[in-house]
Enzyme design. Sequence first.
Site, PDB file in Angstrom:
ATOM      1  N   HIS A 104       0.843  -1.204  -0.119  1.00 54.59           N
ATOM      2  CA  HIS A 104      -0.135   0.119   0.049  1.00 54.59           C
ATOM      3  C   HIS A 104       0.681   0.973   0.096  1.00 54.59           C
ATOM      4  O   HIS A 104       2.314   1.258   0.196  1.00 54.59           O
ATOM      5  CB  HIS A 104      -0.988  -0.059   1.271  1.00 54.59           C
ATOM      6  N   CYS A 156       2.885  -4.856   6.812  1.00 49.13           N
ATOM      7  CA  CYS A 156       2.504  -4.571   5.514  1.00 49.13           C
ATOM      8  C   CYS A 156       3.571  -4.022   4.756  1.00 49.13           C
ATOM      9  O   CYS A 156       4.790  -3.595   5.123  1.00 49.13           O
ATOM     10  CB  CYS A 156       1.210  -3.758   5.176  1.00 49.13           C
TER      11      CYS A 156
END
Length: 548
Positions: free
Chosen positions: A450, A469
Amino acid sequence: MSRTIFISFSLVFFTFSSLVFAQSDEEVAELIRFRMESDVPMENIEIRNTSLLTADDIIHFYNDREFKNAWSVGGILTEEAYELRFEIKQAEFDGLVPEDYHLNVIESFFSTFESNKENGIKNAPGDLADLDIFLSDAFFKLARNLEIGKVDPSQFGEDWEIARKEPTNDYPTLLEKAVATKAIRKSLESLYPKFSIYKKGREVIRELSEKVKEDTLNWKKVKISKSIHVGDSNSDIPRLRERLIYWELLEEYAVQDEKVYDSIMMDGIKDFQGTHGLDIDGVIGPQTAQAFNDSPKDRLNKARVNMERLRWLPDTVKNAEFILVNLANFQLDYLKNLDTLISERVIVGRKYHESPIFMAEMSYIVFSPYWNIPYSITHSEIIPSVRKNPNYIAAKNMEVVTSSGKVLDPSTINWNSKSFPYMVRQKPGPGNSLGLVKFMFPNKHNVYIHDTNARSLFALDDRARSHGCIRIQNPQDFAKELLSYDPYWTSEKIDEAMHQTHEKVVQLDRHIPVVLVYLTFWADSKGEAHFREDIYERDEEVLVALGK
């Protein structure tokens, strides 16, 4: 008349020699069969008190060839026997341990046979039979280790969750063909991982092995607390200069003040930073200094560990299109038909929030995403913050929702209750922790790629900063490349989708393999070695396992 007698004598001698050789080979074959049959049931086959490594392959191999010896003819070792012995020794450059493949026993037999040759003594059929079995056994074990690795990565748990690949070769068949075509080396090389960096890595290990033998430097740890710029004086500069010269990144030169960091030395520092994934700024910071502490033996061990990791990687990584994230290198590469279309800096999980090693398939993109805050973060960070500041939820552009998706007024919730049956999410917008887009490859870890609103972190050398992440530096460029098959998704349309007040989900027209790996060493296409810090401290356990 004399010519006729000579021809007759030659035919008789040839027939007699062939008969002797045939009898010799038959005796060796008979002894091989005996070795296969004479073991205690349910126990490993042992030859001279040494257990065989690959009993099934050995039995199948010799049974299929009616126990005929593979490595000698007429009591004399073949060239292929010598070739295999050489290849076993060369396993050192694969990061493996030659002694794992009966090398000591094999060397003992070879020594005996060489002595027999010098003294005109025939090699004993029992010795020939036993060496034959040991050589075949060594071939099978080495072949398996080259194809899928020596160590089973599953023993490291979540440190490596990519499933171990299955062997694609039948090793007895491979050896039968290798012996018949006199291609031992070629057959073993065919088992290498199909990455050019693997063979280049072997050459690096070869060079490092020589370095280790010749090394006389003092590798006392260098640790600095303040960055050193050109013109600065520091007592560690002489040691760093010495190590630059040792690694052939700097030639010896006349130094006016050995403690001063001069401009000549800076060129070597920049080259060193380039091969260690550091900012090439010529400034000797703490991480640059730390990277200088690896001795040749340290580098050799790191290379051995990562050659094993390359052997673990499945064939999926060779697909025409895939996304590769090397966590230790803080880098994402998007490859298609062997071309690197995108190469981006990334931020990965910090220590204790380590990004896992696994494979999954990217199937969709979410523009202007919500951030559904994980339960652990809600309890450890969000709830304590709301208790201190009742306006925290609104200030962070968040909202509280029920399991059915109903949005609640934060002021109606008892934030001091031990029970919190709700979900907190951050609404789309420039302040969203996920940034303006996320790239989804569904997996049990809830890890994805992301954007981020903390862009200053990309300038750091140490980018292990997330909760697990993968944050990408230029997500808009990545999205455009992934969606290049659809002319609708221009740069303008992507930018528009990234700045909405609601999510926009776009399904990709194909599933793209995403591979998260952990490589602290590799050699590039030019053979240049690259080393990275072991940020998750995972190398040592692999090294120990390789040594067992």
